[in-house]
Enzyme design. Structure first.
Site, PDB file in Angstrom:
ATOM      1  N   GLY A 127       0.852  -1.184   0.000  1.00  6.34           N
ATOM      2  CA  GLY A 127       0.000   0.000   0.000  1.00  6.34           C
ATOM      3  C   GLY A 127       0.885   1.229   0.000  1.00  6.34           C
ATOM      4  O   GLY A 127       1.172   1.814  -1.048  1.00  6.34           O
ATOM      5  N   ASP A 236       1.370  13.382  -7.405  1.00  9.88           N
ATOM      6  CA  ASP A 236       1.654  14.819  -7.196  1.00  9.88           C
ATOM      7  C   ASP A 236       0.523  15.658  -7.791  1.00  9.88           C
ATOM      8  O   ASP A 236       0.119  16.680  -7.232  1.00  9.88           O
ATOM      9  CB  ASP A 236       2.962  15.231  -7.903  1.00  9.88           C
ATOM     10  CG  ASP A 236       4.193  14.810  -7.118  1.00  9.88           C
ATOM     11  OD1 ASP A 236       4.061  14.419  -5.947  1.00  9.88           O
ATOM     12  OD2 ASP A 236       5.302  14.883  -7.700  1.00  9.88           O
ATOM     13  N   GLN A 275     -19.668  29.247  24.295  1.00  4.14           N
ATOM     14  CA  GLN A 275     -18.339  29.240  23.682  1.00  4.14           C
ATOM     15  C   GLN A 275     -17.857  27.818  23.402  1.00  4.14           C
ATOM     16  O   GLN A 275     -17.114  27.586  22.451  1.00  4.14           O
ATOM     17  CB  GLN A 275     -17.327  29.952  24.578  1.00  4.14           C
ATOM     18  CG  GLN A 275     -17.464  31.462  24.521  1.00  4.14           C
ATOM     19  CD  GLN A 275     -16.340  32.187  25.223  1.00  4.14           C
ATOM     20  OE1 GLN A 275     -15.564  31.580  25.973  1.00  4.14           O
ATOM     21  NE2 GLN A 275     -16.249  33.478  24.999  1.00  4.14           N
ATOM     22  N   GLU A 361      -4.766   7.713  -1.567  1.00  4.38           N
ATOM     23  CA  GLU A 361      -3.773   8.584  -2.231  1.00  4.38           C
ATOM     24  C   GLU A 361      -2.605   8.944  -1.320  1.00  4.38           C
ATOM     25  O   GLU A 361      -2.019  10.015  -1.416  1.00  4.38           O
ATOM     26  CB  GLU A 361      -4.443   9.831  -2.799  1.00  4.38           C
ATOM     27  CG  GLU A 361      -5.434   9.459  -3.895  1.00  4.38           C
ATOM     28  CD  GLU A 361      -5.440  10.389  -5.064  1.00  4.38           C
ATOM     29  OE1 GLU A 361      -4.473  11.142  -5.235  1.00  4.38           O
ATOM     30  OE2 GLU A 361      -6.419  10.341  -5.806  1.00  4.38           O
TER      31      GLU A 361
HETATM   32  N1  CAA Z   1       8.153  12.634  -8.711  1.00  2.97           N
HETATM   33  C1  CAA Z   1       9.110  12.043  -9.463  1.00  2.97           C
HETATM   34  N2  CAA Z   1       9.992  11.151  -8.939  1.00  2.97           N
HETATM   35  C2  CAA Z   1       9.872  10.843  -7.636  1.00  2.97           C
HETATM   36  C3  CAA Z   1       8.893  11.415  -6.819  1.00  2.97           C
HETATM   37  C4  CAA Z   1       8.013  12.343  -7.403  1.00  2.97           C
HETATM   38  N3  CAA Z   1       7.049  12.940  -6.681  1.00  2.97           N
HETATM   39  N4  CAA Z   1       9.027  10.912  -5.573  1.00  2.97           N
HETATM   40  C5  CAA Z   1      10.055  10.073  -5.599  1.00  2.97           C
HETATM   41  N5  CAA Z   1      10.571  10.046  -6.844  1.00  2.97           N
HETATM   42  C6  CAA Z   1      11.735   9.282  -7.284  1.00  2.97           C
HETATM   43  C7  CAA Z   1      12.951   9.528  -6.415  1.00  2.97           C
HETATM   44  O1  CAA Z   1      13.666  10.648  -6.873  1.00  2.97           O
HETATM   45  C8  CAA Z   1      13.731   8.254  -6.589  1.00  2.97           C
HETATM   46  O2  CAA Z   1      14.368   8.310  -7.850  1.00  2.97           O
HETATM   47  P1  CAA Z   1      15.645   7.408  -8.231  1.00  2.97           P
HETATM   48  O3  CAA Z   1      15.144   6.049  -8.552  1.00  2.97           O
HETATM   49  O4  CAA Z   1      16.199   8.082  -9.435  1.00  2.97           O
HETATM   50  O5  CAA Z   1      16.561   7.423  -7.046  1.00  2.97           O
HETATM   51  C9  CAA Z   1      12.619   7.219  -6.698  1.00  2.97           C
HETATM   52  O6  CAA Z   1      11.451   7.896  -7.140  1.00  2.97           O
HETATM   53  C10 CAA Z   1      12.326   6.520  -5.377  1.00  2.97           C
HETATM   54  O7  CAA Z   1      11.977   7.488  -4.421  1.00  2.97           O
HETATM   55  P2  CAA Z   1      11.985   7.193  -2.866  1.00  2.97           P
HETATM   56  O8  CAA Z   1      13.331   6.656  -2.476  1.00  2.97           O
HETATM   57  O9  CAA Z   1      11.512   8.408  -2.156  1.00  2.97           O
HETATM   58  O10 CAA Z   1      10.940   5.997  -2.777  1.00  2.97           O
HETATM   59  P3  CAA Z   1      10.356   5.191  -1.541  1.00  2.97           P
HETATM   60  O11 CAA Z   1      10.329   3.759  -1.888  1.00  2.97           O
HETATM   61  O12 CAA Z   1      11.028   5.603  -0.274  1.00  2.97           O
HETATM   62  O13 CAA Z   1       8.805   5.637  -1.516  1.00  2.97           O
HETATM   63  C11 CAA Z   1       6.949   7.048  -1.024  1.00  2.97           C
HETATM   64  C12 CAA Z   1       8.400   6.922  -1.485  1.00  2.97           C
HETATM   65  C13 CAA Z   1       6.691   8.524  -0.933  1.00  2.97           C
HETATM   66  C14 CAA Z   1       6.714   6.429   0.364  1.00  2.97           C
HETATM   67  C15 CAA Z   1       6.033   6.397  -2.061  1.00  2.97           C
HETATM   68  O14 CAA Z   1       6.177   4.990  -2.069  1.00  2.97           O
HETATM   69  C16 CAA Z   1       4.565   6.754  -1.859  1.00  2.97           C
HETATM   70  O15 CAA Z   1       4.096   7.808  -2.282  1.00  2.97           O
HETATM   71  N6  CAA Z   1       3.802   5.859  -1.189  1.00  2.97           N
HETATM   72  C17 CAA Z   1       2.366   6.077  -1.030  1.00  2.97           C
HETATM   73  C18 CAA Z   1       1.637   5.485  -2.171  1.00  2.97           C
HETATM   74  C19 CAA Z   1       0.259   6.018  -2.303  1.00  2.97           C
HETATM   75  O16 CAA Z   1       0.011   7.206  -2.209  1.00  2.97           O
HETATM   76  N7  CAA Z   1      -0.682   5.110  -2.555  1.00  2.97           N
HETATM   77  C20 CAA Z   1      -2.015   5.476  -2.763  1.00  2.97           C
HETATM   78  C21 CAA Z   1      -2.612   4.571  -3.786  1.00  2.97           C
HETATM   79  S1  CAA Z   1      -3.445   5.385  -5.048  1.00  2.97           S
HETATM   80  C22 CAA Z   1      -4.973   5.701  -4.455  1.00  2.97           C
HETATM   81  O17 CAA Z   1      -5.260   5.644  -3.305  1.00  2.97           O
HETATM   82  C23 CAA Z   1      -5.871   6.139  -5.499  1.00  2.97           C
HETATM   83  C24 CAA Z   1      -7.259   5.769  -5.323  1.00  2.97           C
HETATM   84  O18 CAA Z   1      -7.699   4.715  -5.761  1.00  2.97           O
HETATM   85  C25 CAA Z   1      -8.174   6.778  -4.754  1.00  2.97           C
END
Ligand code: CAA
Length: 378
Positions: A127, A236, A275, A361
């Site tokens: 997740g 993002d 209040q 998200e």
């Molecule tokens: N934009 C572009 N590149 C990015 C980035 C971004 N915002 N964030 C990270 N990266 C890149 C990093 O620069 C890194 O690049 P390199 O491979 O070149 O080194 C790479 O991605 C890995 O980054 P991290 O080391 O930061 O990665 P991580 O494994 O530590 O994970 C995290 C980062 C922020 C925890 C990520 O896994 C995350 O966002 N997790 C949450 C997932 C999420 O939001 N899930 C929701 C599901 S979707 C949903 O809910 C939709 C729905 O149905 C309503």
């Protein structure tokens, strides 16, 4: 002299254009007339609001992000916030059903019919930790063979395709993830379960399985190994949209709490005179406004092309707005007292609906992680 209403002072403006005010009014009217009257029923029965989605599509309140080159409206992310708040003010389950196409790829068929796409990122064992995705895609000639499962997928049970994030090379971790567009009617794709949720029950959320699904390599988004970054860039872009949904729910709870506090008489006076109640409402108003402005700022940065620099601001908005919605709706139930806790009154639904904003998200904890990473490593 410039004012908040008239526009720009020192390069900063909070004023909406006439077109933006009209767009917001259109969305509010739609929410009032087409969403709210049906919200309780869809919540109770946990049914997909197909007719409302179709009406939103007809009125142009869906797929706002689709580019003009595909025949879409190509509205700004900011304009999307104005619509998203109102639809979610109507009902966030229905609002999410309408808005979640923003997560799916921007494909032209979305414009001709009220069809849905879905975003297949989360998996039973992955997740928050996206890099742990176990679903595999193996290239065989000019097609991939996909195996694995996805969990908590918004609109999956109603969608025409899924953007499936799968590993094409497990040894590479996040750099081995690849995004594939898979038709939901492809052989081997099954909806394993429609999940029975606490809130936002008008949105279908399902578990999906892929068993030897063959998908053309041409359906790949970007290159092999680009999946992780595509997912992060998508989030993002969409997190402000989720944040504004939370603002819409909070605003709905706040309005109901204000009306009730003025009407409800205890100890010979409206409870708003205490209040203990009026301060709860005052905090609601301030925090909702702050959440809205953070969200507008994040959307504005996306529109200005800030790219990766907008990441932190998207997470500011999502974290703050989700937590605000939870607090505001919980306090709204408190203002309603015993009536707030029963289903005859609308605030208990808002409290259940609000909870999901802290989870999907990216949880509120993941938003803090993103913010901290951007501060210390960005
Ligand atoms: N934009 C572009 N590149 C990015 C980035 C971004 N915002 N964030 C990270 N990266 C890149 C990093 O620069 C890194 O690049 P390199 O491979 O070149 O080194 C790479 O991605 C890995 O980054 P991290 O080391 O930061 O990665 P991580 O494994 O530590 O994970 C995290 C980062 C922020 C925890 C990520 O896994 C995350 O966002 N997790 C949450 C997932 C999420 O939001 N899930 C929701 C599901 S979707 C949903 O809910 C939709 C729905 O149905 C309503």
């Amino acid at each position: 002299m410039a004012t908040v209403e008239t526009g720009i002072a020192n390069g900063v403006s909070f004023a909406l254009t006439d077109e933006q005010k009209e767009l917001r009014a259109l969305a509010r009217e739609f929410a009032e007339k087409e969403i709210r009257p049906h919200a309780a029923e869809h919540d109770e029965r946990q049914t997909h609001p197909a007719e409302i989605v179709a009406k939103a599509h007809e009125l142009g309140l869906m797929n706002l992000h689709l580019p003009e080159s595909l025949g879409g409206p190509e509205l700004s992310a900011f304009d999307g916030m104005l619509v998203g708040e109102e639809l979610n003010w109507g009902c966030s389950g229905i609002g999410t059903s309408i808005g979640a196409n923003g997560l799916a790829a921007g494909l032209a068929p979305l414009l001709s019919e009220p069809i849905l796409g879905c975003f297949g990122l989360s998996a039973p064992g992955a997740g928050s930790d996206v890099s742990g995705i176990q679903t595999t895609a193996v290239l065989e000639g000019d097609a991939y063979r996909v195996n694995g499962s996805k969990m908590f997928i918004t609109n999956a049970g109603q969608a025409s395709w899924i953007v499936c994030f799968a590993s094409t090379d497990r040894s590479k971790g996040h750099r081995g993830l690849t995004a594939l567009v898979i038709p939901m009617d492809a052989e081997g794709v099954t909806i394993e379960k429609h999940l029975d949720k606490m809130g936002q029950r008008a949105t279908d959320t399902s578990a999906v399985a892929f068993q030897d699904v063959v998908v053309a390599a041409a359906n790949r988004l970007g290159g092999e190994g680009d999946g992780f970054k595509i997912a992060m860039q998508t989030l993002d872009f969409t997190r402000p949209g989720t944040a504004i949904g939370a603002v819409g729910v909070a605003q709905a709870a706040y309005e109901l709490a204000v009306d009730y506090a003025k009407e409800r008489v205890q100890f010979g006076m409206p409870i708003a005179m205490n209040q203990g109640v009026s301060f709860l409402v005052a905090d609601m108003a301030a925090e909702i406004e702050a959440a809205r402005l953070l969200t507008w700022q994040a959307a504005w940065m996306i529109d200005q092309g800030y790219g990766r620099k907008a990441t932190k601001y998207s997470s500011f908005a999502k974290r703050y707005a989700a937590d605000t919605a939870m607090k505001v709706t919980t306090d709204a139930v408190q203002v309603f007292g015993g009536y707030g806790y029963i289903k005859e009154y609308p605030v208990e639904k808002l409290m259940r609906d609000a909870k999901l904003f802290q989870i999907y998200e990216g949880t509120s904890q993941i938003q803090r992680l993103v913010i901290a990473k951007e501060i210390f490593l960005g």
